[in-house]
Write a protein that holds these residues in place. Structure first.
Motif, PDB file in Angstrom:
ATOM      1  N   PHE A  28      29.417  43.936  42.280  1.00  0.00           N
ATOM      2  CA  PHE A  28      31.022  43.630  41.529  1.00  0.00           C
ATOM      3  C   PHE A  28      31.482  42.831  40.448  1.00  0.00           C
ATOM      4  CE2 PHE A  28      32.600  46.769  45.187  1.00  0.00           C
ATOM      5  CZ  PHE A  28      31.636  46.727  45.920  1.00  0.00           C
ATOM      6  N   TYR A  37      34.638  40.260  39.629  1.00  0.00           N
ATOM      7  CA  TYR A  37      35.871  39.869  39.445  1.00  0.00           C
ATOM      8  C   TYR A  37      36.226  38.545  38.175  1.00  0.00           C
ATOM      9  CZ  TYR A  37      35.768  41.733  44.059  1.00  0.00           C
ATOM     10  OH  TYR A  37      35.837  42.670  45.512  1.00  0.00           O
ATOM     11  N   GLN A  78      38.686  35.526  38.411  1.00  0.00           N
ATOM     12  CA  GLN A  78      39.784  34.527  39.537  1.00  0.00           C
ATOM     13  C   GLN A  78      40.456  33.803  38.784  1.00  0.00           C
ATOM     14  OE1 GLN A  78      38.337  31.542  42.164  1.00  0.00           O
ATOM     15  NE2 GLN A  78      39.945  33.075  43.053  1.00  0.00           N
ATOM     16  N   GLY A  80      47.317  31.963  41.303  1.00  0.00           N
ATOM     17  CA  GLY A  80      48.229  33.074  41.172  1.00  0.00           C
ATOM     18  C   GLY A  80      48.218  34.048  41.520  1.00  0.00           C
ATOM     19  N   HIS A  81      46.246  35.141  41.008  1.00  0.00           N
ATOM     20  CA  HIS A  81      46.007  35.919  41.359  1.00  0.00           C
ATOM     21  C   HIS A  81      45.263  37.185  42.150  1.00  0.00           C
ATOM     22  CE1 HIS A  81      48.782  37.607  37.906  1.00  0.00           C
ATOM     23  NE2 HIS A  81      47.930  36.344  37.577  1.00  0.00           N
ATOM     24  N   GLY A  82      44.505  35.885  43.010  1.00  0.00           N
ATOM     25  CA  GLY A  82      43.357  35.902  43.258  1.00  0.00           C
ATOM     26  C   GLY A  82      42.196  36.624  42.808  1.00  0.00           C
ATOM     27  N   LEU A  83      41.624  37.445  43.632  1.00  0.00           N
ATOM     28  CA  LEU A  83      40.940  38.420  42.630  1.00  0.00           C
ATOM     29  C   LEU A  83      40.711  39.404  42.032  1.00  0.00           C
ATOM     30  CD1 LEU A  83      37.897  37.079  45.663  1.00  0.00           C
ATOM     31  CD2 LEU A  83      37.348  36.767  43.266  1.00  0.00           C
ATOM     32  N   PHE A  91      33.208  35.735  39.200  1.00  0.00           N
ATOM     33  CA  PHE A  91      32.326  35.714  40.307  1.00  0.00           C
ATOM     34  C   PHE A  91      31.831  37.797  40.082  1.00  0.00           C
ATOM     35  CE2 PHE A  91      32.618  32.179  42.504  1.00  0.00           C
ATOM     36  CZ  PHE A  91      34.153  31.857  41.956  1.00  0.00           C
ATOM     37  N   GLN A  95      30.990  41.510  51.577  1.00  0.00           N
ATOM     38  CA  GLN A  95      30.451  41.678  49.500  1.00  0.00           C
ATOM     39  C   GLN A  95      30.297  40.203  50.040  1.00  0.00           C
ATOM     40  OE1 GLN A  95      33.396  42.525  46.999  1.00  0.00           O
ATOM     41  NE2 GLN A  95      33.849  44.521  47.811  1.00  0.00           N
ATOM     42  N   PHE A  96      29.092  39.066  49.516  1.00  0.00           N
ATOM     43  CA  PHE A  96      28.209  38.256  49.238  1.00  0.00           C
ATOM     44  C   PHE A  96      28.854  37.990  47.393  1.00  0.00           C
ATOM     45  CE2 PHE A  96      26.039  37.889  52.907  1.00  0.00           C
ATOM     46  CZ  PHE A  96      25.955  38.937  53.833  1.00  0.00           C
ATOM     47  N   PHE A  97      29.056  36.359  47.731  1.00  0.00           N
ATOM     48  CA  PHE A  97      29.257  36.209  46.215  1.00  0.00           C
ATOM     49  C   PHE A  97      28.314  35.050  45.888  1.00  0.00           C
ATOM     50  CE2 PHE A  97      33.790  37.249  45.102  1.00  0.00           C
ATOM     51  CZ  PHE A  97      34.053  38.479  46.380  1.00  0.00           C
ATOM     52  N   GLY A  98      28.508  35.489  43.875  1.00  0.00           N
ATOM     53  CA  GLY A  98      27.990  34.686  43.419  1.00  0.00           C
ATOM     54  C   GLY A  98      28.546  33.213  43.631  1.00  0.00           C
ATOM     55  N   PRO A  99      27.304  31.982  42.537  1.00  0.00           N
ATOM     56  CA  PRO A  99      28.200  30.817  42.226  1.00  0.00           C
ATOM     57  C   PRO A  99      29.918  30.631  41.462  1.00  0.00           C
ATOM     58  CG  PRO A  99      26.756  30.841  41.392  1.00  0.00           C
ATOM     59  CD  PRO A  99      27.012  31.930  42.261  1.00  0.00           C
TER      60      PRO A  99
END
Lengths: 110, 110
Positions: A33, A35, A37, A40-43, A90, A99-103
């Motif tokens: 995925f 995304y 960020q 005020g909008h999150g992901l 992200f 879900q595992f996120f990158g840095p």
């Protein structure tokens, strides 16, 4: 150890230029995925993929594209960068629900 | 489109007190509800999740409750500590996709 990496971590570019952000995971996850960020909008989901050669548009896909030629990588391309695309990006991967996120990559479009 | 509303946007509590963050989702087909914690400049990380066939789940000082009828779920943190200071995101999902809330900034006052 298996991990998910993103490059570059910081990028400054000019309006109209093409930019590609890299995402690489070594977990052998099928799902990946992208995304963005913003405060005020999150992901917000840009694009996602459930496997090789599979790509799908998310809620904010205009101006972005992805390709999935192997399991490990899902590069995100901004065809013609715009100031509205200044954000933190992200990448994430999963083989189930978690879900595992990158840095993250901080992109500035001037 | 589908959305997730999260409240409050900022929550300030005294160290040792409890904190509650609430989310409401619109897609009745959602069956997975994770909570992620994001420290400043870091990536989001899963802290707890719940599936639609469970009403409550607890892990040490954190717990999540789900009311499917009301399409509402909440994060409870007890005995808050300075290291709990972060932004917390809820999400609702199905088929490996997540719709995210806008986030809650939790401030722990000493």
């Amino acid at each position: 150890d298996a991990e998910i990496t993103q490059s570059p971590r910081h990028k400054i570019t000019e309006t109209g230029r093409q930019v590609t952000l890299a995402c690489h995971q070594t977990w052998n996850h099928n799902n990946m995925f992208w995304y963005r960020q913003d405060l005020g909008h999150g992901l917000r989901l840009i694009h996602y993929s459930y496997g090789v050669q599979d790509t799908n548009k998310g809620e904010v896909s205009d101006g972005y594209s992805v390709s999935r030629s192997n399991t490990e990588d899902l590069p995100l391309t901004l065809e013609s960068a715009a100031s509205s695309q200044t954000s933190v990006y992200f990448c994430a991967s999963s083989d189930g629900n978690e879900q595992f996120f990158g840095p993250g990559t901080r992109l500035t479009v001037l | 489109g589908e959305n997730v509303e999260q409240h409050p946007s900022t929550l300030s509590v005294q160290e040792g007190d409890s904190a509650v963050i609430k989310c409401t989702y619109s897609d009745s087909a959602s069956n997975y509800f994770p909570w992620y914690k994001q420290e400043l400049g870091k990536r989001p990380q899963l802290i707890i999740d719940i599936r639609s066939n469970v009403g409550e789940k607890k892990d040490q000082r954190i717990a999540v409750t789900l009311n499917k009828t009301a399409k509402h779920f909440s994060l409870h943190i007890t005995e808050t500590q300075p290291e709990d200071s972060a932004v917390y995101f809820c999400a609702a999902g199905r088929n490996y996709q997540l719709i995210w809330g806008a986030g809650t900034k939790l401030i722990i006052k000493p």
